[in-house]
Motif scaffolding. Structure first.
Motif, PDB file in Angstrom:
ATOM      1  N   UNK A  20     -34.391  -2.522  81.081  1.00  0.00           N
ATOM      2  CA  UNK A  20     -34.591  -2.803  82.500  1.00  0.00           C
ATOM      3  C   UNK A  20     -35.870  -3.611  82.682  1.00  0.00           C
ATOM      4  N   UNK A  21     -35.736  -4.767  83.318  1.00  0.00           N
ATOM      5  CA  UNK A  21     -36.900  -5.606  83.607  1.00  0.00           C
ATOM      6  C   UNK A  21     -37.208  -5.492  85.097  1.00  0.00           C
ATOM      7  N   UNK A  22     -38.471  -5.242  85.404  1.00  0.00           N
ATOM      8  CA  UNK A  22     -38.851  -5.101  86.815  1.00  0.00           C
ATOM      9  C   UNK A  22     -40.031  -5.997  87.154  1.00  0.00           C
ATOM     10  N   UNK A  23     -39.853  -6.770  88.238  1.00  0.00           N
ATOM     11  CA  UNK A  23     -40.973  -7.531  88.801  1.00  0.00           C
ATOM     12  C   UNK A  23     -40.719  -7.650  90.301  1.00  0.00           C
ATOM     13  N   UNK A  24     -41.794  -7.679  91.102  1.00  0.00           N
ATOM     14  CA  UNK A  24     -41.693  -7.767  92.556  1.00  0.00           C
ATOM     15  C   UNK A  24     -40.823  -6.632  93.115  1.00  0.00           C
ATOM     16  N   UNK A  25     -40.864  -5.472  92.443  1.00  0.00           N
ATOM     17  CA  UNK A  25     -40.140  -4.305  92.928  1.00  0.00           C
ATOM     18  C   UNK A  25     -38.640  -4.348  92.723  1.00  0.00           C
ATOM     19  N   UNK A  26     -38.141  -5.420  92.061  1.00  0.00           N
ATOM     20  CA  UNK A  26     -36.693  -5.539  91.859  1.00  0.00           C
ATOM     21  C   UNK A  26     -36.371  -5.339  90.374  1.00  0.00           C
ATOM     22  N   UNK A  27     -35.525  -4.350  90.090  1.00  0.00           N
ATOM     23  CA  UNK A  27     -35.143  -4.061  88.713  1.00  0.00           C
ATOM     24  C   UNK A  27     -33.866  -4.799  88.359  1.00  0.00           C
ATOM     25  N   UNK A  28     -33.844  -5.328  87.134  1.00  0.00           N
ATOM     26  CA  UNK A  28     -32.647  -6.024  86.668  1.00  0.00           C
ATOM     27  C   UNK A  28     -32.369  -5.635  85.231  1.00  0.00           C
ATOM     28  N   UNK A  29     -31.128  -5.253  84.906  1.00  0.00           N
ATOM     29  CA  UNK A  29     -30.808  -5.017  83.501  1.00  0.00           C
ATOM     30  C   UNK A  29     -30.818  -6.349  82.749  1.00  0.00           C
ATOM     31  N   UNK A  30     -31.553  -6.395  81.661  1.00  0.00           N
ATOM     32  CA  UNK A  30     -31.661  -7.648  80.903  1.00  0.00           C
ATOM     33  C   UNK A  30     -31.539  -7.361  79.415  1.00  0.00           C
ATOM     34  N   UNK A  31     -31.018  -8.330  78.672  1.00  0.00           N
ATOM     35  CA  UNK A  31     -31.118  -8.283  77.215  1.00  0.00           C
ATOM     36  C   UNK A  31     -32.012  -9.441  76.822  1.00  0.00           C
ATOM     37  N   UNK A  32     -33.185  -9.124  76.322  1.00  0.00           N
ATOM     38  CA  UNK A  32     -34.152 -10.151  75.967  1.00  0.00           C
ATOM     39  C   UNK A  32     -34.074 -10.430  74.476  1.00  0.00           C
ATOM     40  N   UNK A  33     -34.249 -11.693  74.139  1.00  0.00           N
ATOM     41  CA  UNK A  33     -34.262 -12.047  72.714  1.00  0.00           C
ATOM     42  C   UNK A  33     -35.691 -12.338  72.289  1.00  0.00           C
ATOM     43  N   UNK A  34     -35.949 -12.091  71.021  1.00  0.00           N
ATOM     44  CA  UNK A  34     -37.300 -12.321  70.529  1.00  0.00           C
ATOM     45  C   UNK A  34     -37.352 -12.316  69.027  1.00  0.00           C
ATOM     46  N   UNK A  35     -38.586 -12.245  68.551  1.00  0.00           N
ATOM     47  CA  UNK A  35     -38.806 -12.325  67.116  1.00  0.00           C
ATOM     48  C   UNK A  35     -39.798 -11.228  66.754  1.00  0.00           C
ATOM     49  N   UNK A  36     -39.467 -10.474  65.714  1.00  0.00           N
ATOM     50  CA  UNK A  36     -40.328  -9.387  65.281  1.00  0.00           C
ATOM     51  C   UNK A  36     -40.882  -9.741  63.908  1.00  0.00           C
ATOM     52  N   UNK A  37     -42.192  -9.704  63.778  1.00  0.00           N
ATOM     53  CA  UNK A  37     -42.805 -10.006  62.483  1.00  0.00           C
ATOM     54  C   UNK A  37     -43.546  -8.769  61.986  1.00  0.00           C
ATOM     55  N   UNK A  38     -43.131  -8.275  60.831  1.00  0.00           N
ATOM     56  CA  UNK A  38     -43.792  -7.115  60.246  1.00  0.00           C
ATOM     57  C   UNK A  38     -44.677  -7.590  59.114  1.00  0.00           C
ATOM     58  N   UNK A  39     -45.949  -7.274  59.217  1.00  0.00           N
ATOM     59  CA  UNK A  39     -46.906  -7.603  58.170  1.00  0.00           C
ATOM     60  C   UNK A  39     -47.580  -6.301  57.761  1.00  0.00           C
ATOM     61  N   UNK A  40     -48.274  -6.297  56.638  1.00  0.00           N
ATOM     62  CA  UNK A  40     -48.916  -5.053  56.214  1.00  0.00           C
ATOM     63  C   UNK A  40     -49.821  -4.439  57.303  1.00  0.00           C
ATOM     64  N   UNK A  41     -50.599  -5.246  57.967  1.00  0.00           N
ATOM     65  CA  UNK A  41     -51.555  -4.671  58.927  1.00  0.00           C
ATOM     66  C   UNK A  41     -51.053  -4.598  60.349  1.00  0.00           C
ATOM     67  N   UNK A  42     -50.047  -5.404  60.683  1.00  0.00           N
ATOM     68  CA  UNK A  42     -49.655  -5.463  62.095  1.00  0.00           C
ATOM     69  C   UNK A  42     -48.186  -5.808  62.281  1.00  0.00           C
ATOM     70  N   UNK A  43     -47.709  -5.464  63.469  1.00  0.00           N
ATOM     71  CA  UNK A  43     -46.352  -5.807  63.873  1.00  0.00           C
ATOM     72  C   UNK A  43     -46.469  -6.679  65.116  1.00  0.00           C
TER      73      UNK A  43
END
Lengths: 183, 295
Positions: free
Chosen positions: A119-142
């Motif tokens: 659920x994405x919410x801005x300006x008080x309005x909620x919207x179901x969303x599927x967001x795409x992205x990129x996940x990078x796993x490194x030894x010290x950080x994600x």
């Protein structure tokens, strides 16, 4: 309260504290930038105080930011953004709460394309969303990066006709959050 | 000792005990300045606590028409208008310098406004915004234009103000303006007379872009009337602000003909204004356009 009852409460609480904090990663210096591009005017602003939490055990993800933390190069635009468009007094935050769909091996370094449904919410309005992205796993950080579009109309953010030519209807948003990887 | 030890652990608490990640992200209380107490640097006749943003230039065109009660023959005052043109620049976010030129007595004016402290909310909250304002008006007229002065200093009228405002709610802001007027003494040539004054004003926003404003200045009329050929009155004003992003339109109804501190505080009377309650009301408007020199 005697010592025994205290212990009775304290020990489970302490245990939860340790396990939970081992599971949930949190970040408070994430970045969110947005861009409004029209032939007449380009507007950009950045928020570097984005808060996020990630639970690798359940793939749950939550992101939250204060609208007043968006910094504009032009302070008059910043005032108008808060006063007239986003109404940050009434709707102080934007947030996303969801779950990463892909199975991730959190121990294995690498870069993974991911999608998160929630659920994405801005300006008080909620919207179901599927967001795409990129996940990078490194030894010290994600690191989690996601770009998406916010349609002003879908969130009831009104643009007066006089300035309609200067503000894009579709706002590009770029997000980046870094979690310290203890695991 | 043992007990204290356990209590210390308890205070640590279960930080992320629940699965609801989002509610755990609630911001810790930070201190935030309260912004946009007013839409413009002017409430109606006088100033607000607001300053021009850094490196922004505000071009302000103000008009006052003649008295509405001049009737239909004078088109309710609209047949005659005076103008003030002004340029105001934000040296930084808290310091504004402005200059202007008025039709009335060909006056030149300048002002310097500094925002001293901002209203804040959050962990360290402060209840009001306070700005200090100094204005100076110069009457540059030659004798042929009606400028009869014995010494140069008689051409100058200044004023000092403290502007104290509180944004009580999103829609309601209130401001108090303790004021001192410095003018050439009408009875002791070459000396300055100080006249105390205090103003009160406020705005009521009724939608995102419009507000109703009201403003009243009490001026010590006993001191003001000494040596003056006409009666003077306290300036009062009612109006409407319309903001359209970069432009602010201000409509005003007031008993003052003048648009700068010198004029509305010391000259509301005679040819330059009158009694509000008797209908000596001038209609006027201001348009302010802000230009950015940021990028």
């Amino acid at each position: 309260m005697n010592l025994r009852t205290l212990l009775l409460v304290a020990v489970p609480a302490l245990a939860m504290n340790i396990t939970a904090s081992a599971q949930v990663l949190s970040a408070s210096k994430g970045e969110s930038k947005f861009f409004s591009e029209t032939p007449l005017e380009n507007i950009a602003a950045a928020n570097s105080k984005v808060k996020a939490a990630l639970n690798p055990a359940t793939n749950q993800l939550a992101v939250k930011m204060a609208m007043t933390d968006f910094e504009f190069p032009n302070k008059l635009m910043q005032e108008h953004f808060n006063e007239n468009y986003i109404e940050s007094e009434k709707y102080p935050n934007a947030s996303f709460e969801g779950t990463i769909n892909e199975k991730i091996d959190w121990k294995k370094p690498g870069t993974y394309p991911v999608t998160a449904k929630g659920m994405f919410e801005i300006h008080g309005v909620k919207q179901p969303r599927t967001l795409t992205g990129k996940l990078t796993i490194e030894p010290g950080k994600i690191t989690l990066v996601s770009d998406f579009i916010v349609a002003l109309e879908a969130h009831k953010i009104e643009v007066p006709k006089l300035v309609m030519m200067k503000i894009a209807e579709q706002i590009k948003v770029q997000n980046k959050v870094e979690f310290a990887n203890k695991g | 000792m043992k007990r204290l030890f356990i209590l210390a652990f308890l205070a640590g608490g279960p930080v992320f005990a629940q699965t609801d990640l989002l509610s755990n992200l609630d911001a810790e209380p930070t201190t935030r300045p309260v912004t946009a107490t007013f839409k413009s640097t002017r409430l109606l006749n006088g100033h607000t606590v607001e300053t021009i943003k850094a490196k922004h230039l505000d071009f302000r065109i103000s008009h006052r028409f003649d008295r509405i009660n001049k009737g239909v023959d004078e088109f309710f005052g609209l047949d005659y208008a005076t103008v003030r043109l002004g340029l105001e620049y934000g040296i930084n976010d808290n310091l504004t310098f402005g200059i202007g030129r008025s039709t009335i007595e060909k006056n030149l004016d300048s002002y310097l406004k500094a925002r001293l402290i901002r209203q804040t909310k959050g962990s360290r909250s402060f209840p009001v915004t306070i700005s200090a304002l100094g204005t100076l008006a110069l009457d540059p007229r030659k004798p042929a234009q009606g400028g009869e002065f014995k010494v140069y200093s008689e051409r100058l009228v200044g004023s000092g103000h403290l502007l104290i405002a509180r944004k009580v709610s999103e829609s309601f802001s209130l401001q108090l303006m303790p004021t001192a007027i410095f003018r050439p003494s009408p009875v002791k040539p070459g000396q300055t007379q100080v006249i105390p004054s205090v103003g009160i004003g406020g705005r009521l926003k009724f939608n995102k872009r419009m507000s109703i404003n009201a403003e009243y200045y009490w001026v010590d009329q006993n001191r003001l009337k000494t040596g003056q050929p006409f009666a003077t009155y306290n300036p009062i004003a009612l109006g409407l602000d319309i903001e359209t992003g970069g432009h602010v339109f201000q409509l005003i109804f007031t008993n003052s003909f003048g648009m700068i501190e010198k004029q509305f505080l010391t000259q509301t009377g005679g040819a330059f204004g009158g009694q509000f309650e008797k209908g000596d009301i001038h209609f006027g408007f201001s348009v302010s356009r802000t230009f950015s020199f940021d990028h």
